[in-house]
Design a protein around this motif. Structure first.
Motif, mmCIF file in Angstrom:
data_model
loop_
_atom_site.group_PDB
_atom_site.id
_atom_site.type_symbol
_atom_site.label_atom_id
_atom_site.label_comp_id
_atom_site.label_asym_id
_atom_site.label_seq_id
_atom_site.Cartn_x
_atom_site.Cartn_y
_atom_site.Cartn_z
ATOM 1 N N ASN A 150 6.968 7.662 6.779
ATOM 2 C CA ASN A 150 6.447 7.872 5.428
ATOM 3 C C ASN A 150 6.927 9.211 4.847
ATOM 4 N N GLY A 196 0.844 -1.195 0.000
ATOM 5 C CA GLY A 196 0.000 0.000 0.000
ATOM 6 C C GLY A 196 0.874 1.237 0.000
ATOM 7 N N THR A 197 0.644 2.117 0.967
ATOM 8 C CA THR A 197 1.414 3.361 1.039
ATOM 9 C C THR A 197 2.897 3.085 1.305
ATOM 10 N N MET A 198 3.187 2.159 2.211
ATOM 11 C CA MET A 198 4.561 1.978 2.693
ATOM 12 C C MET A 198 5.377 0.963 1.882
ATOM 13 N N SER A 206 2.662 1.238 13.306
ATOM 14 C CA SER A 206 2.918 2.620 13.724
ATOM 15 C C SER A 206 2.921 2.754 15.234
ATOM 16 N N LYS A 209 -2.756 -8.392 11.894
ATOM 17 C CA LYS A 209 -1.299 -8.578 11.987
ATOM 18 C C LYS A 209 -0.985 -9.921 12.642
ATOM 19 N N ASP A 224 5.940 -3.246 10.611
ATOM 20 C CA ASP A 224 6.066 -1.794 10.413
ATOM 21 C C ASP A 224 4.924 -1.079 11.143
ATOM 22 N N GLU A 262 -3.212 -1.319 9.989
ATOM 23 C CA GLU A 262 -2.918 -1.213 11.428
ATOM 24 C C GLU A 262 -4.033 -1.834 12.285
ATOM 25 N N TRP A 273 9.158 2.281 9.941
ATOM 26 C CA TRP A 273 9.642 3.245 8.953
ATOM 27 C C TRP A 273 8.788 4.499 9.067
ATOM 28 N N ASN A 313 3.648 -5.052 6.316
ATOM 29 C CA ASN A 313 3.108 -3.695 6.114
ATOM 30 C C ASN A 313 1.621 -3.713 5.828
ATOM 31 N N GLN A 353 -3.459 -3.767 -6.050
ATOM 32 C CA GLN A 353 -2.235 -3.172 -5.484
ATOM 33 C C GLN A 353 -1.000 -3.767 -6.149
ATOM 34 N N ASP A 383 1.073 -8.614 -2.032
ATOM 35 C CA ASP A 383 -0.117 -7.943 -1.490
ATOM 36 C C ASP A 383 -1.309 -8.822 -1.836
ATOM 37 N N LEU A 384 -2.242 -8.920 -0.907
ATOM 38 C CA LEU A 384 -3.432 -9.738 -1.123
ATOM 39 C C LEU A 384 -4.261 -9.187 -2.279
#
Ligand code: NAD
Length: 304
Positions: free
Chosen positions: A137, A10-12, A113, A91, A111, A86, A135, A83, A36, A31-32
Motif C-alpha cells: 500500500n 476499499g483501500t487497495m 497480507s 475469502k 491480495d 482479511e 501488493w 481484495n 464504495q 465491490d459489494l
C-alpha cells in the motif's frame, strides 16, 4: 491476457485497477458496497494522476469499468484479483463463488497480507490456478509485489504471474514457502514489534523513533537491502553485535499493551483522529498529499 476482474474497492482495489489499466489491461471491478462503488471513480482518478506523475508507461487499450455483481465482474476474465477484508472465511466464500463462475484456466489471485494461500485454495476447484499476489500500500506507488505459491499452486501459474507483474511495470518477488505473513509483513512486523517495545519502555519518544528509523535505516534500506547491507557492514560486525544484542531484542508473542489499550479506547490512528499521534481532517489531507508526493519523488530517483 487482457481482461482482469478486481474484487473489493476499499483501500487497495482502486490503485490496483488504475495500475492494471495503465498497462493496457481491461479491468472490471466490483465491490459489494454501493457506497464504495460510488467512491471508486474519484479514487481511480487520483491513482491515475499519481501514475502520470511517476512517469509510468501508458499502454493503450486499458480501461476500468464498474460492475454491480460478482458474476458480471468476473465474466470472461483471464485474471481475478481478490481484495476483500482479511478474513479467511470471507475469502474462501468468495473464492468458491469465483471458481464456480470462471473458466477452469482463469487465474485467481488473493491480495491477502499474510493468510497462507494453501488455506485459501484447499478444497477449491482447480487449486493450481490459485495464487497469492500481495501488493504493498499504496499499490500504484510501491512497485514490489509478492507472488506466493500455495501448496497446490501450479508452477506455470507462478511463472505466469511473474511475467504479468513485470508487464504491469512492478517488481515480482517469489515467496518459495507459504509462511504466514509471507516476507514483507514478517520483516515489517518484527521491526514494528521492536519499535513499539522501545517506545513503551520509554527508551525513546515516538517522534524521535520515527526520525531514527526513517533517516537512519529506512533511508539506507531503500538503496541497499538487508542482505547487501550485511556484506557492506561486514558479516564479522553483524556476528559480533548480534552475539550480545539478539538476546536483548523484544520477542513477545502477543501484542503490546501500548497498542491493545489504544485499540480498546477506539484510538485507531488517522481513521479516528488519533492513535499514537493526533490528527485533524486538515492535517490528514496535508499528510496524504505530502506522503504521496515524496514517495513519487523517491521512486523516480531510485528508478534512475
Ligand atoms: P478494505 O476493508 O479497505 O476494503 C475491502 C473492500 O471489500 C471493502 O470496500 C468492502 O466493501 C469490500 N467487500 C467486502 N465483502 C465483499 C464481497 N463479498 N464482495 C465484494 N467486495 C466485498 O480492505 P483493504 O485494506 O483494501 O484490504 C483488502 C485486502 O488486501 C486484505 O486482504 C488486506 O489484508 C490486503 N492488503 C491490504 C493492505 C493495506 O495496507 N490496506 C496492503 C496489502 C494487502
Amino acid at each position: 491476457m487482457t481482461k482482469a476482474a478486481v474484487i473489493g474497492l476499499g483501500t487497495m482495489g482502486p490503485g490496483i485497477c488504475a495500475t492494471l489499466a495503465r498497462a493496457g489491461v481491461s479491468v472490471v471491478a466490483f465491490d459489494l458496497s454501493a457506497e464504495q462503488r460510488a467512491k471508486a471513480p474519484a479514487m481511480l482518478d487520483l491513482a491515475t494522476q499519481v501514475l502520470e506523475k511517476l512517469g509510468v508507461k501508458l499502454v493503450g487499450g486499458g480501461s476500468v469499468q464498474l460492475a454491480d455483481s460478482l458474476e458480471t465482474a468476473v465474466a470472461g476474465a483471464d485474471l481475478v484479483i481478490e481484495n476483500v477484508p482479511e478474513k479467511l472465511d470471507l475469502k474462501r466464500e468468495i473464492f468458491a463463488a469465483i471458481c464456480r463462475l470462471v473458466a477452469p484456466g482463469t487465474i485467481i489471485a488473493s491480495d491477502t497480507s499474510g493468510i497462507p494461500i494453501t488455506d485459501i485454495q484447499s478444497g477449491m476447484a482447480n487449486p493450481g490456478r490459485i495464487i497469492g499476489m500481495h501488493w504493498s500500500n499504496p499499490p500504484h506507488i510501491i512497485p514490489m509485489i509478492e507472488v506466493i505459491a500455495g501448496r497446490e499452486t501450479a508452477p506455470e501459474t507462478v511463472a505466469w504471474m511473474k511475467d504479468f507483474v513485470r508487464r504491469i511495470g512492478h517488481l515480482p518477488v517469489v515467496i518459495k514457502k507459504d509462511v504466514p505473513g509471507f516476507v514483507e509483513n514478517r520483516v515489517l512486523y518484527s521491526v514494528m514489534r521492536e519499535c513499539v517495545d522501545l517506545v513503551e519502555r520509554g527508551v525513546i519518544d515516538p517522534e524521535d523513533l520515527d526520525t531514527c528509523v526513517s533517516w537512519g535505516i529506512g533511508y539506507k534500506l531503500a538503496v541497499v537491502g538487508p542482505m547487501a547491507l550485511l556484506d557492506m557492514a561486514g558479516l564479522d560486525i553483524y556476528n559480533a553485535v548480534g552475539s550480545y544484542l539478539n538476546r536483548e531484542l523484544c520477542d513477545r508473542s502477543d501484542v503490546a499493551p501500548y497498542v491493545t489499550q489504544r485499540v480498546a479506547e477506539g484510538k485507531l490512528g488517522m481513521k479516528t483522529g488519533g492513535g499514537i499521534f493526533g490528527y485533524t481532517p486538515e492535517k490528514i489531507a496535508a499528510l496524504r498529499e505530502e506522503r504521496a508526493r515524496k514517495l513519487v519523488a523517491i521512486r523516480r530517483i531510485l528508478q534512475e
